[in-house]
Design a protein around this motif. Structure first.
Motif, short mmCIF file in Angstrom:
data_model
loop_
_atom_site.label_atom_id
_atom_site.label_comp_id
_atom_site.label_asym_id
_atom_site.label_seq_id
_atom_site.Cartn_x
_atom_site.Cartn_y
_atom_site.Cartn_z
N VAL A 83 -7.59 13.44 4.81
CA VAL A 83 -6.74 12.91 3.98
C VAL A 83 -5.34 12.72 5.06
O VAL A 83 -4.57 11.24 4.92
CB VAL A 83 -6.29 13.81 3.14
CG1 VAL A 83 -5.26 13.29 1.76
CG2 VAL A 83 -7.93 14.28 2.28
N TYR A 98 -2.81 14.26 -2.45
CA TYR A 98 -4.03 14.48 -2.26
C TYR A 98 -4.20 15.53 -1.04
O TYR A 98 -5.34 16.91 -1.37
CB TYR A 98 -4.65 13.89 -2.57
CG TYR A 98 -5.44 12.55 -3.45
CD1 TYR A 98 -5.23 13.37 -4.50
CD2 TYR A 98 -6.50 11.94 -3.04
CE1 TYR A 98 -5.54 12.41 -5.79
CE2 TYR A 98 -6.14 11.03 -4.38
CZ TYR A 98 -6.15 11.61 -5.66
OH TYR A 98 -6.18 10.34 -6.45
N ALA A 99 -3.04 15.56 -0.34
CA ALA A 99 -3.53 16.13 1.70
C ALA A 99 -3.14 17.38 0.70
O ALA A 99 -3.42 18.48 1.47
CB ALA A 99 -2.55 15.56 2.43
N ASN A 159 0.97 -1.19 0.66
CA ASN A 159 -0.56 -0.27 0.13
C ASN A 159 1.40 1.52 0.05
O ASN A 159 0.67 2.02 0.65
CB ASN A 159 -1.13 -0.27 1.05
CG ASN A 159 0.08 0.09 3.09
OD1 ASN A 159 1.20 0.29 2.48
ND2 ASN A 159 -0.92 -0.02 3.84
N LEU A 167 -6.23 9.50 6.40
CA LEU A 167 -6.36 8.70 5.70
C LEU A 167 -4.65 7.66 5.66
O LEU A 167 -4.75 6.56 5.29
CB LEU A 167 -6.93 8.44 4.36
CG LEU A 167 -8.30 8.96 4.47
CD1 LEU A 167 -9.08 9.22 3.33
CD2 LEU A 167 -9.55 8.17 5.14
N ALA A 168 -4.60 8.62 4.99
CA ALA A 168 -2.33 7.87 5.38
C ALA A 168 -2.10 7.58 6.65
O ALA A 168 -1.23 6.29 6.45
CB ALA A 168 -1.81 9.62 4.56
N LEU A 226 -2.17 9.84 -1.56
CA LEU A 226 -2.57 10.01 -0.30
C LEU A 226 -2.03 11.51 0.73
O LEU A 226 -2.54 12.67 0.62
CB LEU A 226 -2.68 9.77 0.97
CG LEU A 226 -4.22 8.00 0.60
CD1 LEU A 226 -4.63 7.13 1.46
CD2 LEU A 226 -5.22 9.80 0.81
N LEU A 264 -0.26 4.23 -2.47
CA LEU A 264 -1.85 5.07 -1.76
C LEU A 264 -0.95 5.97 -0.78
O LEU A 264 -2.25 6.69 -1.01
CB LEU A 264 -2.61 3.36 -0.79
CG LEU A 264 -3.66 4.12 -0.29
CD1 LEU A 264 -4.75 4.20 -0.61
CD2 LEU A 264 -4.22 2.74 0.67
N VAL A 265 -0.33 5.38 -0.04
CA VAL A 265 0.45 6.26 0.80
C VAL A 265 0.94 7.81 0.29
O VAL A 265 0.28 8.54 0.74
CB VAL A 265 0.89 6.13 2.03
CG1 VAL A 265 1.80 7.20 3.02
CG2 VAL A 265 0.63 4.64 2.41
N ARG A 312 -7.19 18.95 4.65
CA ARG A 312 -5.84 18.42 4.96
C ARG A 312 -5.11 17.54 6.13
O ARG A 312 -4.90 15.61 6.12
CB ARG A 312 -4.91 19.10 4.93
CG ARG A 312 -5.02 20.28 6.01
CD ARG A 312 -4.02 20.88 5.99
NE ARG A 312 -4.16 22.90 7.15
CZ ARG A 312 -4.38 23.47 7.23
NH1 ARG A 312 -4.95 23.80 6.15
NH2 ARG A 312 -4.16 23.97 8.46
#
Length: 205
Positions: A29, A15-16, A5, A32-33, A12, A8-9, A26
């Motif tokens: 997100v 996205y942050a 993953n 989530l990370a 994210l 994915l990090v 922020r």
């Protein structure tokens, strides 16, 4: 990067940055990370303070939303055995694992230096919340990359999959530094500053 993953990090974290104008955005997100990999939590002081705003409500909003998202994510995937099993399979495993993929695993005699590196990582993660007093989005990306690298260095396990943890942030900082004139020293909530940051980050995607 199949079976991991780490990508994915990295996604994210980008996205942050895109959600940086919103303390809640922020924080969510980044939460989530951090639920995917714990290391982004070290960026919370930086993300909480934002671009230098000292109004306590905005950092509090970021931290509160971050904590809520992390708690909900952990609760959703908590094993039947409870928090003890969760700890053993995550933080406990990382703290006790033996490894030969890092300087520390290959040379146990350098354990004292690893302790120093851990202390410096804590200092870096906290210092970026205060220095510089005002920062552009390019500087935020650079500081976030610095925190990611500082956290990785004292880790017992090193692997090339971890490069994407900081690479997107470093790329934003490196390429963003060559885009036009420096940003004005404006608070993060100023409409012109937010619009400029949005255009800058969008163009780098």
């Amino acid at each position: 990067m199949r079976g991991t993953n780490d990508g994915l990090v990295a996604m994210l974290l980008v996205y942050a940055l895109l959600a940086f104008a919103s303390p809640a955005g922020r924080g969510a997100v980044l939460g989530l990370a951090s639920a995917a990999k714990f290391f982004p939590a070290a960026m919370l002081p930086l993300f909480a303070v934002g671009r230098g705003e000292r109004n306590w409500r905005r950092p509090a909003t970021c931290v509160g939303v971050f904590a809520l998202v992390v708690a909900l994510a952990i609760w959703e995937y908590l094993p039947p055995q409870g928090l003890g099993k969760f700890y053993d399979a995550t933080i406990g495993y990382q703290l006790s694992r033996a490894d030969f993929w890092s300087l520390w695993g290959l040379h146990p005699a350098l354990g004292w230096l690893q302790v120093v590196a851990k202390a410096l990582a804590v200092v870096v993660a906290l210092a970026v919340a205060f220095v510089p007093r005002r920062r552009s989005m390019v500087q935020v990306a650079a500081l976030a990359a610095a925190v990611a690298i500082a956290v990785q260095l004292p880790a017992t396990h090193w692997f090339y999959f971890y490069i994407p943890w900081f690479a997107p942030l470093a790329f934003v900082a490196l390429f963003g530094a060559f885009r036009g004139a420096p940003e004005q020293d404006e608070p993060e909530w100023a409409p012109a500053a937010v619009a400029a940051d949005g255009r800058s980050l969008t163009s780098l995607r």
